[in-house]
Structure formats: C-alpha cells, structure tokens
Design an enzyme around this catalytic site. Structure first.
Site, PDB file in Angstrom:
ATOM      1  N   GLY A   1      19.619  64.886  14.289  1.00  0.00           N
ATOM      2  CA  GLY A   1      17.996  65.161  14.467  1.00  0.00           C
ATOM      3  C   GLY A   1      17.494  65.516  13.038  1.00  0.00           C
ATOM      4  O   GLY A   1      17.736  66.661  12.594  1.00  0.00           O
TER       5      GLY A   1
ATOM      6  N   GLY B   1      10.835  89.873  22.213  1.00  0.00           N
ATOM      7  CA  GLY B   1      10.675  88.754  21.071  1.00  0.00           C
ATOM      8  C   GLY B   1      10.818  87.503  21.361  1.00  0.00           C
ATOM      9  O   GLY B   1      10.579  86.638  20.492  1.00  0.00           O
TER      10      GLY B   1
ATOM     11  N   HIS C   1      -8.090  80.680  -9.657  1.00  0.00           N
ATOM     12  CA  HIS C   1      -7.170  80.166 -10.906  1.00  0.00           C
ATOM     13  C   HIS C   1      -6.264  81.006 -11.315  1.00  0.00           C
ATOM     14  O   HIS C   1      -6.718  82.157 -11.771  1.00  0.00           O
ATOM     15  CB  HIS C   1      -7.986  79.422 -11.706  1.00  0.00           C
ATOM     16  CG  HIS C   1      -7.336  78.903 -12.974  1.00  0.00           C
ATOM     17  ND1 HIS C   1      -6.558  77.781 -12.744  1.00  0.00           N
ATOM     18  CD2 HIS C   1      -6.660  79.447 -14.172  1.00  0.00           C
ATOM     19  CE1 HIS C   1      -5.978  77.325 -14.056  1.00  0.00           C
ATOM     20  NE2 HIS C   1      -6.155  78.306 -14.671  1.00  0.00           N
TER      21      HIS C   1
ATOM     22  N   ILE D   1      18.011  68.042  18.303  1.00  0.00           N
ATOM     23  CA  ILE D   1      17.417  67.060  18.816  1.00  0.00           C
ATOM     24  C   ILE D   1      16.070  67.191  19.584  1.00  0.00           C
ATOM     25  O   ILE D   1      15.447  66.421  20.352  1.00  0.00           O
ATOM     26  CB  ILE D   1      18.292  65.851  19.624  1.00  0.00           C
ATOM     27  CG1 ILE D   1      18.783  66.653  20.981  1.00  0.00           C
ATOM     28  CG2 ILE D   1      19.358  65.496  18.662  1.00  0.00           C
ATOM     29  CD1 ILE D   1      19.140  65.539  21.951  1.00  0.00           C
ATOM     30  N   GLY D   2      15.517  68.559  19.615  1.00  0.00           N
ATOM     31  CA  GLY D   2      14.459  68.960  20.336  1.00  0.00           C
ATOM     32  C   GLY D   2      14.829  70.338  21.253  1.00  0.00           C
ATOM     33  O   GLY D   2      16.029  70.518  21.331  1.00  0.00           O
TER      34      GLY D   2
HETATM   35  P1  FAD Z   1      10.096  82.186  23.941  1.00  0.00           P
HETATM   36  O1  FAD Z   1       9.997  82.443  22.637  1.00  0.00           O
HETATM   37  O2  FAD Z   1      11.437  81.159  24.226  1.00  0.00           O
HETATM   38  O3  FAD Z   1      10.389  83.231  25.111  1.00  0.00           O
HETATM   39  C1  FAD Z   1      10.752  83.096  26.212  1.00  0.00           C
HETATM   40  C2  FAD Z   1      11.494  84.166  26.813  1.00  0.00           C
HETATM   41  O4  FAD Z   1      11.477  84.356  28.267  1.00  0.00           O
HETATM   42  C3  FAD Z   1      12.902  84.370  26.483  1.00  0.00           C
HETATM   43  O5  FAD Z   1      13.220  85.708  25.822  1.00  0.00           O
HETATM   44  C4  FAD Z   1      13.775  84.209  27.580  1.00  0.00           C
HETATM   45  O6  FAD Z   1      14.945  85.059  27.707  1.00  0.00           O
HETATM   46  C5  FAD Z   1      12.846  84.735  28.625  1.00  0.00           C
HETATM   47  N1  FAD Z   1      13.091  84.057  29.933  1.00  0.00           N
HETATM   48  C6  FAD Z   1      13.220  82.691  30.251  1.00  0.00           C
HETATM   49  N2  FAD Z   1      13.145  82.584  31.625  1.00  0.00           N
HETATM   50  C7  FAD Z   1      13.258  83.923  32.176  1.00  0.00           C
HETATM   51  C8  FAD Z   1      13.368  84.409  33.339  1.00  0.00           C
HETATM   52  N3  FAD Z   1      13.461  83.635  34.587  1.00  0.00           N
HETATM   53  N4  FAD Z   1      13.269  85.794  33.757  1.00  0.00           N
HETATM   54  C9  FAD Z   1      13.215  86.661  32.682  1.00  0.00           C
HETATM   55  N5  FAD Z   1      13.108  86.094  31.497  1.00  0.00           N
HETATM   56  C10 FAD Z   1      13.092  84.952  31.197  1.00  0.00           C
HETATM   57  N6  FAD Z   1       7.929  78.336  15.687  1.00  0.00           N
HETATM   58  C11 FAD Z   1       7.169  78.300  14.727  1.00  0.00           C
HETATM   59  O7  FAD Z   1       5.942  78.610  15.061  1.00  0.00           O
HETATM   60  N7  FAD Z   1       7.703  78.884  13.557  1.00  0.00           N
HETATM   61  C12 FAD Z   1       8.936  78.598  13.191  1.00  0.00           C
HETATM   62  O8  FAD Z   1       9.203  79.026  11.957  1.00  0.00           O
HETATM   63  C13 FAD Z   1       9.742  78.487  14.165  1.00  0.00           C
HETATM   64  N8  FAD Z   1      11.297  78.537  13.877  1.00  0.00           N
HETATM   65  C14 FAD Z   1      11.906  78.270  14.736  1.00  0.00           C
HETATM   66  C15 FAD Z   1      13.249  78.203  14.654  1.00  0.00           C
HETATM   67  C16 FAD Z   1      14.312  78.109  15.319  1.00  0.00           C
HETATM   68  C17 FAD Z   1      15.789  78.154  15.002  1.00  0.00           C
HETATM   69  C18 FAD Z   1      14.004  77.704  16.728  1.00  0.00           C
HETATM   70  C19 FAD Z   1      14.918  77.536  17.815  1.00  0.00           C
HETATM   71  C20 FAD Z   1      12.655  77.763  17.090  1.00  0.00           C
HETATM   72  C21 FAD Z   1      11.599  78.064  16.199  1.00  0.00           C
HETATM   73  N9  FAD Z   1      10.368  78.214  16.497  1.00  0.00           N
HETATM   74  C22 FAD Z   1       9.297  78.136  15.450  1.00  0.00           C
HETATM   75  C23 FAD Z   1       9.781  77.982  17.725  1.00  0.00           C
HETATM   76  C24 FAD Z   1       9.258  79.140  18.451  1.00  0.00           C
HETATM   77  O9  FAD Z   1      10.552  79.835  18.440  1.00  0.00           O
HETATM   78  C25 FAD Z   1       8.958  78.969  19.946  1.00  0.00           C
HETATM   79  O10 FAD Z   1       7.848  78.045  19.827  1.00  0.00           O
HETATM   80  C26 FAD Z   1       8.318  80.229  20.433  1.00  0.00           C
HETATM   81  O11 FAD Z   1       9.396  81.290  20.725  1.00  0.00           O
HETATM   82  C27 FAD Z   1       7.847  79.967  21.880  1.00  0.00           C
HETATM   83  O12 FAD Z   1       7.251  80.911  22.642  1.00  0.00           O
HETATM   84  P2  FAD Z   1       7.519  81.322  23.867  1.00  0.00           P
HETATM   85  O13 FAD Z   1       6.882  82.783  24.304  1.00  0.00           O
HETATM   86  O14 FAD Z   1       6.730  80.324  24.837  1.00  0.00           O
HETATM   87  O15 FAD Z   1       8.930  81.246  24.626  1.00  0.00           O
HETATM   88  P1  NAD Z   2      12.300  68.086  16.612  1.00  0.00           P
HETATM   89  O1  NAD Z   2      11.472  67.649  18.052  1.00  0.00           O
HETATM   90  O2  NAD Z   2      11.511  68.657  15.584  1.00  0.00           O
HETATM   91  O3  NAD Z   2      13.351  66.869  15.925  1.00  0.00           O
HETATM   92  C1  NAD Z   2      14.258  66.534  16.809  1.00  0.00           C
HETATM   93  C2  NAD Z   2      14.642  65.271  15.838  1.00  0.00           C
HETATM   94  O4  NAD Z   2      15.832  64.533  16.525  1.00  0.00           O
HETATM   95  C3  NAD Z   2      13.757  64.037  15.775  1.00  0.00           C
HETATM   96  O5  NAD Z   2      13.359  63.560  14.688  1.00  0.00           O
HETATM   97  C4  NAD Z   2      14.169  63.098  17.095  1.00  0.00           C
HETATM   98  O6  NAD Z   2      13.685  61.924  16.480  1.00  0.00           O
HETATM   99  C5  NAD Z   2      15.739  63.288  16.746  1.00  0.00           C
HETATM  100  N1  NAD Z   2      16.467  62.814  17.835  1.00  0.00           N
HETATM  101  C6  NAD Z   2      16.221  62.789  19.092  1.00  0.00           C
HETATM  102  N2  NAD Z   2      17.360  62.251  19.811  1.00  0.00           N
HETATM  103  C7  NAD Z   2      18.289  62.129  18.675  1.00  0.00           C
HETATM  104  C8  NAD Z   2      19.666  61.289  18.896  1.00  0.00           C
HETATM  105  N3  NAD Z   2      20.345  61.273  20.163  1.00  0.00           N
HETATM  106  N4  NAD Z   2      20.163  61.173  17.417  1.00  0.00           N
HETATM  107  C9  NAD Z   2      19.565  61.534  16.538  1.00  0.00           C
HETATM  108  N5  NAD Z   2      18.400  61.942  16.513  1.00  0.00           N
HETATM  109  C10 NAD Z   2      17.735  62.363  17.484  1.00  0.00           C
HETATM  110  O7  NAD Z   2      13.239  69.113  17.241  1.00  0.00           O
HETATM  111  P2  NAD Z   2      13.858  70.388  16.498  1.00  0.00           P
HETATM  112  O8  NAD Z   2      14.187  70.260  15.211  1.00  0.00           O
HETATM  113  O9  NAD Z   2      15.230  70.498  17.593  1.00  0.00           O
HETATM  114  O10 NAD Z   2      12.965  71.588  17.061  1.00  0.00           O
HETATM  115  C11 NAD Z   2      12.666  71.745  18.380  1.00  0.00           C
HETATM  116  C12 NAD Z   2      11.423  72.822  18.438  1.00  0.00           C
HETATM  117  O11 NAD Z   2      11.298  73.966  17.827  1.00  0.00           O
HETATM  118  C13 NAD Z   2      10.467  71.725  17.621  1.00  0.00           C
HETATM  119  O12 NAD Z   2       9.420  71.388  18.672  1.00  0.00           O
HETATM  120  C14 NAD Z   2       9.719  72.864  16.569  1.00  0.00           C
HETATM  121  O13 NAD Z   2       8.169  72.761  16.984  1.00  0.00           O
HETATM  122  C15 NAD Z   2      10.388  73.958  17.045  1.00  0.00           C
HETATM  123  N6  NAD Z   2      10.518  74.667  15.886  1.00  0.00           N
HETATM  124  C16 NAD Z   2       9.497  75.064  14.828  1.00  0.00           C
HETATM  125  C17 NAD Z   2       9.954  75.406  13.437  1.00  0.00           C
HETATM  126  C18 NAD Z   2       8.821  75.566  12.568  1.00  0.00           C
HETATM  127  O14 NAD Z   2       7.732  75.699  13.093  1.00  0.00           O
HETATM  128  N7  NAD Z   2       9.021  75.888  11.240  1.00  0.00           N
HETATM  129  C19 NAD Z   2      11.197  75.388  13.014  1.00  0.00           C
HETATM  130  C20 NAD Z   2      12.133  75.446  13.869  1.00  0.00           C
HETATM  131  C21 NAD Z   2      11.976  74.779  15.213  1.00  0.00           C
END
Ligand code: FAD
Ligand code: NAD
Length: 465
Positions: free
Chosen positions: A180, A41, A444, A271-272
C-alpha cells in the site's frame, strides 16, 4: 428524577468522541463517554497520529545526522541508533497526551464509562456490565486496519504487521515490504528506511497517494525513490507464507500476468482502514450501514434514528483526526440546539514525510472537470529559506477558477508543508482569490513565501523565478 442518566453519551474517545464529549459538557449537557481502551484518545493518540509522528520526528534527526545534511552545515556527528530510547520517547508522548485527555474529562465533568458499548435501544446502551441511558447517543467508534486476504497480520511476531506493529518493532528490519503506497505505508516506511531498512513499496494502482493532486503524486514518488524506497506500482499481492522470520509474498501485475515472489523479514500491511461497528448491536436500533460499512448522517451528523448521531472515521469522508475533531464540536453544538457546521470542502490533508506533502480543496484534475482553471506553481528551490536550509525539494501549487480567480485547491511538497497548508485552508474558508493570497504580506525569509509566489504565478507574475 431525570428521564435519562445523561443528556449525551458518546461511544468512543478518539479525537471525534473525546472532543464531542468535552464540548457537550462545556455547553452544560450532562455527558458520559464510553471507551473500551485502557487509555483515552482513540487511534490517534494511542496508535496513530501521535506515536507515528514521534517516530517520524526522531528518525528525521537520525537520518540528517547520518546522511551528510548536518555535516553540510558544519555539524559533524556520527549517529548511533538507540532504538529503545526512541521508542521510550514515543511511549512517553502517548502517555502524557492520553493522560491529558483524562485530566480534561475530569476538569469538564465528563464521566468515562470503561468498557465496550452496545445498543439495547436508541437511548439505552450497555457498557460492560453497566446500563446507561441518554437522550442523545453519539457513535464515534472510529476505524481499524483493513485486512488483506491471504496476508495474515500477527503483530506479536513482528514479521507480518500492521501500523500498530510497525510502531513497536524491536529491531530495524533488513528488508521491509510495505503493501500500500498510501499515507501509512509512506510515513512508516520512511521511518524504518531512515533507521536502516531496505524498503520496497507494493502499490496496486499505477501511482502512489491516491486522492492527491496528480503532479504531487508523481513528484512525491520521485523524491521517495531518490531517498531509497523502491516502488512496485500496478502490482497486487496475492498471498504470503511465513517461515520463521522470513515472509514470502506472491505478487502479480494488477492488470493480470505472471506471478513472482518477494522475500522480506518484515511485511507492513497498509491498504486502508474500515469503520468500527462490530459489536455495537446496531440491529437493535434499526440503523443500517452503507455499502462501505459506514454510518450515513445528515449534514448535522444526525443518523436516521432519532437521538442517535455519528461522527469521525465511522462516517463517510477522509479518515483524519482533525475532521473527526471538527465534527465532534459540531455534533455537540447541534445537540445543544446551536448550529454546528463542518465545511467538508476545506479539510486539509498532510503526509508527514520529509519533505511533507499537503493539500486542501480540489486537485487540478477535479477542478478541471468543473470548468476552466488557472494554475500557479512555485518550486521550493527558488524559495530563499528552503534553499538556505538545504531543503529545496518540492513546490507549491495554487489552483484557481479561471473566471472568478477564487482559490479551488492548494497543494504543496515542502519540509513544513503541513504547517503552510493552514494558510491555504483559512484563505479558502474565507473564499479568497489567488490575488488575495498574492497581495498578503508574508514574512521573509519563510517557506510560506512560496505560497505567495505560487499565488502570484496564477496571473503569471511571480518575482523569484
Ligand atoms: P478513533 O480515533 O479510531 O477512536 C475510536 C475509539 O472508539 C477507539 O478508541 C475505540 O477503542 C473506541 N471504540 C470503538 N468501538 C467501541 C465500543 N463499541 N465501545 C467503546 N469504545 C469503542 N490522522 C490525521 O489527521 N493525522 C495523522 O497524522 C494521522 N496519522 C495516523 C497514523 C496512523 C498509524 C493511523 C492508524 C491513523 C492516523 N490518522 C491520522 C488517522 C486518525 O487516527 C483517525 O482519523 C482518527 O483517530 C479518527 O478519530 P475517531 O474519533 O473517529 O476514531
Ligand atoms: P490509504 O487509503 O491512504 O492507502 C492505501 C493504499 O493501499 C492505496 O494507495 C491503495 O491503492 C493501496 N492498496 C489497496 N489495496 C491494495 C492491495 N491489495 N495491494 C497493494 N496496494 C493496495 O490507507 P492507509 O495508508 O492504510 O491509511 C488509512 C487511513 O489512515 C487513511 O485514510 C489516512 O487518511 C489515515 N492516515 C492519515 C495520516 C495522516 O493524516 N498523515 C497518517 C496515517 C493514516
């Protein structure tokens, strides 16, 4: 004997990888998926989308019970936080969903190769101690937290944490500083604010939520401020020292100026995220990364190396689970000789705060750079359902081409904005005009009527305002 062990080996079992593996198997390809985590997952199910939404949903109830929202509707309760039960239901959701992927792998006959994968050559990958050969290899290794120099994360101590630590806090912090003002900072900052923490958000830019529509960014900050989050915009954190349970951050204006300090018992670095390619041994296959550390692909997700494909967070584009999933389906279809396409112009994004914030397509600023636009905007305050539910914050905004009326972008702040935006994505996928949305009958009373009225607003004729 087959030339390769598998037709397809997917590296990574996140929403990109597990979906690619299942679709490849559905298409009759012999498929394996390498994953080093204990559960399938990826980030999404284990430490991302799902657990964060579990905490957001539960904390929403806690806040509504305590801040008078429920009392306004005649439900009088005195809430008491049982944080371990809240964490318990989160862990349970993760367990069930990750277990569900394991079941789907078995059902579809996808072999899970447990361990870290590393290329030997373009068709040979070492997974732990095992060597696996495959005609096609899909890199779906996802992303991890971007570190901030001078601010060292230690999730075990719960003082300076990243998103994974923020899901597991054993107690509500007194003062949480979120570095961030992006999606993670606002979602997880909201969780702990609702549960009782004072939250300060330090953002480098002069507005939160970069990449979103300008009106939406401003309105969102107003709403979060009203809810109690304090913002320090245009500010950069330059360092952090930790003594016992107290962190002291040094910060200065992004444009330069006098430094100051800020104390907190919890600092969330958000911060990303950056692509995961360490340890893949891409040198062995001659695959280079772009300047942002991502793997570049063609429109069909082929990399420059024959037989090697890539999808999800490890390639350019928004780091979103549904984008990764759609790319997973498309790459498997392309490998099977079909035509798998993802329309990257229509990828919705949602921030799951209260109210939710959602958008799809161009922002008004981007659309104006391309030509003349017409904009229709409708406030949730004038939507009967939102008003009745005491959910009047926000608006819906439809941006259309001034000449053709084709919808270019839709943005919304509304309690169910994440659900409402699906309609806009579907409309845009079909090339709809604002008139198409305006003349579609909407039930509605629903929040979705605000979408219809915003579309009616493009020609200046909404009814309820
Ligand atoms: P990942 O989900 O990162 O999966 C990659 C997998 O590869 C991992 O399990 C890792 O262990 C495995 N892996 C890596 N390298 C290797 C290797 N060399 N060998 C074997 N396995 C390996 N996105 C949304 O759309 N909606 C949300 O609400 C949302 N909420 C988020 C909340 C948080 C706190 C975070 C951190 C992220 C959130 N995201 C959300 C972003 C979302 O989780 C990612 O965009 C998504 O999981 C990316 O999918 P992926 O399959 O590219 O990679
Ligand atoms: P983000 O890119 O959404 O936000 C990072 C923020 O940190 C930006 O506003 C940036 O300007 C700021 N920033 C960067 N460097 C900084 C610094 N040195 N000091 C202060 N601020 C700084 O990144 P995130 O919130 O870490 O999320 C990471 C990724 O995970 C995103 O790309 C997002 O798409 C994904 N994600 C998605 C969801 C969702 O879809 N609901 C939820 C969580 C995460």
């Amino acid at each position: 004997m087959a030339e390769y062990d598998y037709d397809v080996l997917v590296i990574g079992a996140g929403p990109g990888g597990y979906v690619a593996a299942i679709r490849a198997a559905q298409l009759g390809l012999k498929t394996a998926c390498a994953e080093s985590r204990e559960t399938l997952g990826g980030t999404c199910l284990n430490v991302g989308c799902i657990p964060s939404k579990a905490m957001l949903h539960a904390s929403e109830y806690f806040e509504a019970a305590g801040n008078g929202t429920m009392a306004k509707m005649g439900v009088v309760v005195e809430p008491r936080l049982d944080l371990s039960a809240m964490h318990g239901q989160r862990r349970d959701a993760v367990k069930q969903l990750t277990g569900g992927i394991e079941f789907l792998f078995k059902k579809n006959k996808v072999d899970w190769k447990k361990g870290r994968a590393s290329f030997v050559d373009a068709h040979t990958v070492k997974v732990g101690e095992e060597t696996v050969t495959a005609k096609n290899v899909v890199i779906a290794t996802g992303s991890s937290v971007t570190p901030l120099p001078g601010v060292e994360v230690d999730n075990a101590k719960f003082v300076v944490i990243d998103s994974t630590g923020a899901l597991e806090l054993p107690a509500v912090p007194k003062h949480m500083v979120v570095i961030g003002g992006g999606v993670i900072g606002l979602e997880l900052g909201s969780v702990w604010r609702r549960l009782g923490a004072k939250v300060t958000c330090v953002e480098f830019l002069d507005e939160i939520l970069p990449g979103m529509d300008g009106d939406i960014r401003k309105e969102a900050r107003k709403i979060f401020k009203k809810q109690g989050i304090e913002f320090r915009l245009g500010t950069k954190v330059t360092g952090c020292t930790v003594k016992g349970k107290t962190a002291t951050l040094t910060m200065e204006p992004a444009a330069g100026g006098a430094a100051e300090t800020l104390e907190a018992d919890c600092v969330l670095v958000a911060i990303g995220r950056r692509p995961n390619t360490d340890g893949l041994n891409l040198e062995a296959i001659g695959l280079e990364l772009n300047k942002r550390g991502q793997i570049e692909t063609a429109h069909d997700f082929r990399t420059k190396i024959d037989g090697v494909w890539a999808i999800g967070d490890v390639i350019p584009g928004p780091m979103l689970a549904h984008k990764a999933e759609d790319e997973g389906i498309a790459v498997a279809e392309n490998i099977a000789g079909q035509t798998g396409i993802v329309n990257h112009d229509v990828i919705p994004s949602v921030v799951y705060t209260w109210p939710e914030i959602a958008g799809v397509g161009l922002t008004e600023e981007q659309a104006k750079e391309r030509g003349e636009v017409k904009v229709g905007k409708f406030p949730m305050m004038a939507n009967s359902r939102a008003k009745t539910n005491h959910e009047a914050d926000g608006f819906v905004k439809v941006i259309a081409d001034a000449e053709t009326d084709r919808v270019l972008g839709v943005w919304a702040i509304a309690v169910p904005a994440g659900t409402m935006i699906a309609e806009a994505a579907l409309a845009m996928e079909f090339g709809a005009t604002s008139e198409d949305i305006a003349y579609t009958c909407h039930a509605h009373p629903t929040h979705a009527e605000a979408m219809k009225e915003a579309a009616m607003g493009v020609t200046g004729k909404p009814i309820h305002i």
